[in-house]
Motif scaffolding. Structure first.
Motif, PDB file in Angstrom:
ATOM      1  N   GLU A  32      48.222  -5.891  42.279  1.00 14.45           N
ATOM      2  CA  GLU A  32      47.962  -4.937  43.369  1.00 14.45           C
ATOM      3  C   GLU A  32      49.254  -4.550  44.096  1.00 14.45           C
ATOM      4  O   GLU A  32      49.428  -3.393  44.476  1.00 14.45           O
ATOM      5  N   PRO A  60      46.636  -2.382  50.003  1.00 17.51           N
ATOM      6  CA  PRO A  60      45.311  -1.914  49.560  1.00 17.51           C
ATOM      7  C   PRO A  60      44.948  -2.517  48.209  1.00 17.51           C
ATOM      8  O   PRO A  60      45.741  -2.489  47.276  1.00 17.51           O
ATOM      9  N   LYS A  62      42.758  -2.005  45.161  1.00 18.62           N
ATOM     10  CA  LYS A  62      41.968  -0.966  44.530  1.00 18.62           C
ATOM     11  C   LYS A  62      41.269  -1.440  43.269  1.00 18.62           C
ATOM     12  O   LYS A  62      40.232  -0.913  42.903  1.00 18.62           O
ATOM     13  N   ASN A  65      38.832  -5.621  44.134  1.00 20.74           N
ATOM     14  CA  ASN A  65      38.352  -5.478  45.505  1.00 20.74           C
ATOM     15  C   ASN A  65      36.913  -5.935  45.695  1.00 20.74           C
ATOM     16  O   ASN A  65      36.248  -5.510  46.625  1.00 20.74           O
ATOM     17  N   HIS A  70      37.520  -4.733  54.835  1.00 22.99           N
ATOM     18  CA  HIS A  70      38.318  -3.596  55.276  1.00 22.99           C
ATOM     19  C   HIS A  70      39.403  -4.080  56.231  1.00 22.99           C
ATOM     20  O   HIS A  70      39.181  -4.989  57.018  1.00 22.99           O
ATOM     21  N   TRP A  77      42.418   4.281  51.795  1.00 20.83           N
ATOM     22  CA  TRP A  77      41.674   3.187  51.197  1.00 20.83           C
ATOM     23  C   TRP A  77      41.268   2.217  52.292  1.00 20.83           C
ATOM     24  O   TRP A  77      41.940   2.121  53.319  1.00 20.83           O
ATOM     25  N   ASP A  78      40.162   1.514  52.101  1.00 20.11           N
ATOM     26  CA  ASP A  78      39.672   0.622  53.141  1.00 20.11           C
ATOM     27  C   ASP A  78      39.931  -0.849  52.853  1.00 20.11           C
ATOM     28  O   ASP A  78      40.335  -1.599  53.717  1.00 20.11           O
TER      29      ASP A  78
END
Length: 153
Positions: A32, A60, A62, A65, A70, A77-78
């Motif tokens: 990541e 983040p 992605k 996840n 969050h 992105w959260d």
């Protein structure tokens, strides 16, 4: 320690590279981080990763996840985390690639990360003793990381 070569055969005068084998950190966190810093300036990437170490900014997540909460401050992105241990190794590796570029005669202010890849290294096996003479296997994960930078025009 296994000696592995670079995954991409890139040649050029304005390139510098660095590689670290079997770092004792999470492969998922390293993948990541690589995805996040690719295409960025090395100075900005080091500054961001130092903020991650200080728990001020998040990386983040992605791909990996599942059940990741969050985090505030992420743009576009959260889900995100603060991979402190992996970030410390990445800061050292980015500083190393900057020194390699300086030795090659490149301008360290204009370095752009072209290749950032991480893949799983060797697993070291251990055992976790349990009740009644049983044992459960446990594995120490490692990761191989390589970074290639180019002097931007």
């Amino acid at each position: 320690m296994a000696r592995t070569g670079y995954s991409l055969k890139m040649d050029g005068e304005k390139l510098a590279r660095a590689k670290a084998n079997e770092l004792p950190c999470s492969p998922k966190h390293s993948i990541e981080i690589c995805k996040f810093i690719k295409g960025k300036n090395t100075k900005k990437a080091i500054a961001y990763l130092e903020d991650v170490i200080a728990l001020k900014k998040a990386i983040p997540f992605k791909r990996f996840n599942m059940d990741v909460a969050h985090k505030r401050g992420l743009e576009g992105w959260d889900a995100g985390r603060y991979p402190v241990k992996a970030s410390e190794y990445f800061v050292k590796l980015l500083q190393s690639v900057e020194k390699n570029a300086e030795y090659s005669g490149l301008d360290t202010e204009k370095l752009e990360i072209v290749v950032a890849s991480a893949n799983r290294g060797r697993r070291q096996r251990g055992i976790f003793p349990r009740a009644m003479g049983r044992a459960t296997p446990k594995y120490a994960e490692s990761v191989n990381v390589e970074i290639v930078v180019r002097e931007a025009d």
